[in-house]
Structure formats: C-alpha cells, structure tokens
Design an enzyme around this catalytic site. Structure first.
Site, mmCIF file in Angstrom:
data_model
loop_
_atom_site.group_PDB
_atom_site.id
_atom_site.type_symbol
_atom_site.label_atom_id
_atom_site.label_comp_id
_atom_site.label_asym_id
_atom_site.label_seq_id
_atom_site.Cartn_x
_atom_site.Cartn_y
_atom_site.Cartn_z
ATOM 1 N N LYS A 121 28.812 39.408 -7.072
ATOM 2 C CA LYS A 121 27.539 39.490 -7.553
ATOM 3 C C LYS A 121 26.770 40.889 -7.744
ATOM 4 C CE LYS A 121 28.243 35.041 -8.112
ATOM 5 N NZ LYS A 121 29.119 34.558 -6.899
ATOM 6 N N ASP B 215 22.780 33.843 3.755
ATOM 7 C CA ASP B 215 23.367 34.136 2.510
ATOM 8 C C ASP B 215 22.395 35.193 1.879
ATOM 9 O OD1 ASP B 215 24.478 34.635 0.021
ATOM 10 O OD2 ASP B 215 25.722 32.679 0.193
ATOM 11 N N TYR C 65 24.069 27.503 -2.495
ATOM 12 C CA TYR C 65 25.101 27.574 -3.603
ATOM 13 C C TYR C 65 25.877 26.142 -3.499
ATOM 14 C CZ TYR C 65 29.418 28.462 -6.188
ATOM 15 O OH TYR C 65 30.663 28.776 -6.686
HETATM 16 C C1 LIG Z 1 24.517 32.489 -3.118
HETATM 17 C C2 LIG Z 1 25.997 32.383 -3.086
HETATM 18 N N1 LIG Z 1 26.987 32.370 -2.019
HETATM 19 C C3 LIG Z 1 28.168 32.284 -2.217
HETATM 20 C C4 LIG Z 1 28.992 32.121 -3.200
HETATM 21 C C5 LIG Z 1 30.388 32.153 -3.397
HETATM 22 O O1 LIG Z 1 31.053 33.199 -3.853
HETATM 23 P P1 LIG Z 1 32.249 33.366 -4.638
HETATM 24 O O2 LIG Z 1 32.046 32.858 -5.854
HETATM 25 O O3 LIG Z 1 32.675 34.948 -4.717
HETATM 26 O O4 LIG Z 1 33.438 32.750 -3.658
HETATM 27 C C6 LIG Z 1 28.148 32.230 -4.422
HETATM 28 C C7 LIG Z 1 28.806 31.976 -5.782
HETATM 29 O O5 LIG Z 1 28.141 31.749 -6.884
HETATM 30 C C8 LIG Z 1 26.676 32.175 -4.476
HETATM 31 O O6 LIG Z 1 25.853 32.442 -5.466
#
Ligand SMILES: Cc1ncc(COP(=O)(O)O)c(C=O)c1O
Length: 390
Positions: free
Chosen positions: A213, A188, A123
C-alpha cells in the site's frame, strides 16, 4: 506532521537517507540491486558457524548471505529504513502483508501460544486467516475494553488495526497495549503509516504493514513487513527461512524508493482526503462519512443511493481494491476486500452493505470531486434524488 524524530533525525530526513547511509562512501547514489540466490564461499567451516548462529537467534548474518532465503542486502536496506521510520530496533520483510501476518502467527504457535485476541474490523483476509484457523490458531473477538478479560495462558498475540480497514475506526493504542500486559500487541499500521502514527511508541511490540500500500506507494509492488524488537525479529527471520515467504530484491528496491517520498505523498493525499470527507459529509446524497481523527488518505462513506452504481459510475477514480497508490481507488468492501468475512460478522463490525472505501491519491481535489459528484448523481434512485433535491 513529520516532526517525529528518531534519535537524531526527523522522519522526513530518515525517509530519504535511512538504509542508504553507506552509499556515498561506496561512490554510489542509487542503491544496488543484488539478485543473487546463492553466495560463493571457499570456507565451509565459517559457513557452518554462521548457520549455527542464525539457528540460535535468527540474527542477521554478518557478511553476505549464504542463500537468498536467509537474507538479501537490497531487502535489508528497506528493512533498516522502515525500522528507523517506525522507531523499532528491526524490521523483517515478507512477500506480502498476509505472509508477514502468517509469520507472526507461526512464530507464536511454535511456542505453543496459539490463541489470538483480536478486535474487529480487520482487513478481510486477516479476519479470515484468524477465523478459519488456517494456521491452527484460535481467535477470540472482542472490543478494546474486553481485551484484558479475553487473555488466556496460551494467548500469543493481541491484534488491532487503527485506523481499521474499512471503517477507519480507531483504537487507543496506548490503552490497548496496557491491557495486553506481557502479551505482544500487533498493530496493523498500514492505513496510518509512520508519518501519522508510530504504534511502537505507544506500546505495540509488533507493527505490521501491507507494504503493498503506502510504503510502495505506486500500486506495483506486493510486500509485507513487521517492525519490532530484535528478539522478535530473529524469530520472524527463522520462520521466513523455514517457510520461504521472502521478498524479491527488486521489490525491496522499489519499497526503499517508495519510502523516500512517503511523508510527502501521505501529507498531500491526506489534505485532499480531508477536503473530500468534508464535502461528502455536507452532501445530501451521502448518508454517513468516516474519517479518522488522526487524518490520512482514506475516506469511507455510505450512500443513500446504490453503492454499486457509484463504483460503475466513476471515470477518473479507478474502481479497484487495494489502496495507498498515487492514484485514487474506490471499492465496495462488502463485495471485495471483506467479502470473505461472514456477512453477519462483517455487518456486526460496522461494515454496512452501503459502505464505500476510497483511497485518495495525488490528483487535483477539484477533478476528484467532479468525478465523485457525477458518480453520486448517477447512483441516486429517483425517489431519493427527489428528496435530496428538496
Ligand atoms: C490493513 C491491511 N493489512 C494487511 C493486508 C494484507 O496485505 P497484502 O495484500 O499485502 O497481503 C491488507 C491488504 O489489503 C490490508 O489492507
């Protein structure tokens, strides 16, 4: 798909019961929301002993919290439930996915382990956090085959996403966990969710979610969570206490509710996503489609036409970043989710400037296809449209 079993119960059963097992005996059906920021006690000696115990191990306090930054009963229900779904001893919730990742990095850095080995793509903001060294970490980027050679004496973490945001590239988690040796592997699992994949069973010590999500599932909660063993969870609770990235109890309530429909939502959206991926792959206006082997509700594709025109052309689908909601979202990673990553690094990780990432929701597949079809038609440059028609 939900034949995953915990010690005694299937995933679908845990999704609606974990974190709620005490409710019926209390004469309750919906979990209570505890909004207290502080908790009265007439026994300061007992409180001192509880704080000492927390400082020593980070173990959850017995009885009510002292102060909300040390823990919250409603949030704890969500943590219990997510740990059961991921098959870990514990889980620790944070204010966002990035707060969760930050806590992991800080927990390792505080032990002098500042080096991180990571596999692209991640991400965009996770990539940025590591690359920019915002928290004083240093990153070595490698491919899965290079992990073992990239490890150093001060390596505190190996990080992967599978399927990865936004290309949906997959890594063999078991092989990667093996290559990590004694260094903790953080997987992740935001895109797969425990419905499709349980990384802890494959050797990942830390399983991270942007709970914003699929876990929340309705686009109205921002949260993060790390599922892991109790020892690591203790360190994460201590970091959370010291740095303050706590989850609000109302968010904890909504996440627990979201988990109860997680298997049904993921299964239904995945079936629609697989169908759309097939139709896109057969469409001459589409240059390439990315859809993971394990399935899921995310589809990525490259168009021959202008990707920005697809974004501006959708009518039913919402043109927005984020994912995992009940409605379908589409976005252009090079412009939004991965904009903060250096353009050469981004392209090197397979994120082309033509790539679109779609999070498929629970709408009817024919309505979604009709919208995609008209948006793709509007995005064709005349010459390409002519060659596509031939
Ligand atoms: C795969 C992934 N990990 C971590 C995150 C970060 O999460 P947050 O937006 O809740 O801080 C995202 C956000 O889009 C994501 O898609």
């Amino acid at each position: 798909m939900d034949t995953h079993r915990t010690a005694t119960r299937a995933l679908a059963t845990e999704a609606v019961h974990a974190g709620r097992d005490d409710l019926a005996r209390q004469g309750l059906h919906a979990p209570p929301i505890d909004l207290s920021t502080t908790y009265p006690s007439y026994d300061s000696r007992a409180e001192a002993a509880r704080i000492d115990a927390f400082a020593a191990t980070g173990a959850e306090l017995e009885g009510p919290p002292v102060y909300a930054r040390l823990g919250n009963p409603t949030v704890a229900r969500f943590e219990t439930a997510l740990a059961r779904l991921e098959g870990t001893e514990a889980a620790v919730a944070f204010a966002s996915g990035m707060a969760a990742l930050s806590a992991v990095l800080l927990a390792r850095a505080s032990m002098g382990l500042r080096h991180v080995v990571a596999v692209r793509p991640l991400y965009g903001c996770s990539d940025h956090l590591l690359t920019a060294g915002v928290l004083g970490s240093e990153v070595t980027w490698t491919d899965p085959a290079g992990i073992a050679d990239a490890l150093r004496a001060d390596t505190g973490l190996v990080m992967v996403e599978s399927p990865a945001n936004p290309t949906l590239a997959e890594v063999d988690l078991r092989a990667v966990a093996h290559a990590c040796g004694s260094v903790p592997l953080l997987a992740d699992n935001t895109f797969a969710t425990p419905v499709l994949q349980r990384p802890a069973e494959q050797g990942a010590r830390l399983v991270l979610h942007s709970a914003t999500k699929y876990l929340g599932g309705h686009g109205d909660v921002m949260a993060g969570v790390v599922a892991c063993d109790e020892e690591f969870a203790g360190r994460l609770r201590q970091v959370r206490f010291a740095t303050g990235g706590v989850l609000h109890p109302l968010a904890g309530y909504l996440l627990l509710r979201g988990l109860s429909t997680l298997p049904v939502r993921v299964r239904a959206a995945s079936a629609t996503a697989a169908e759309l991926a097939g139709r896109l792959a057969a469409d001459p206006r589409v240059a390439g489609v990315h859809y993971p082997r394990i399935g899921g509700a995310m589809v990525a594709f490259e168009t021959h036409g202008d990707p920005h025109a697809v974004i501006s052309g959708v009518r039913l689908i919402t043109p927005a970043v984020s994912l995992g909601s009940v409605d379908t979202l589409i976005q252009h990673p090079a412009s939004i989710s991965h904009r903060i990553v250096d353009a050469d690094d981004r392209r090197g990780a397979g994120v082309s400037d033509r790539l679109l990432r779609m999070s498929v929701g629970l709408e009817d597949v024919e309505d979604l296809w009709a919208d995609l079809d008209q948006a793709l038609a509007g995005a064709q440059v005349p010459a390409e449209a002519a060659s596509a028609a031939r």
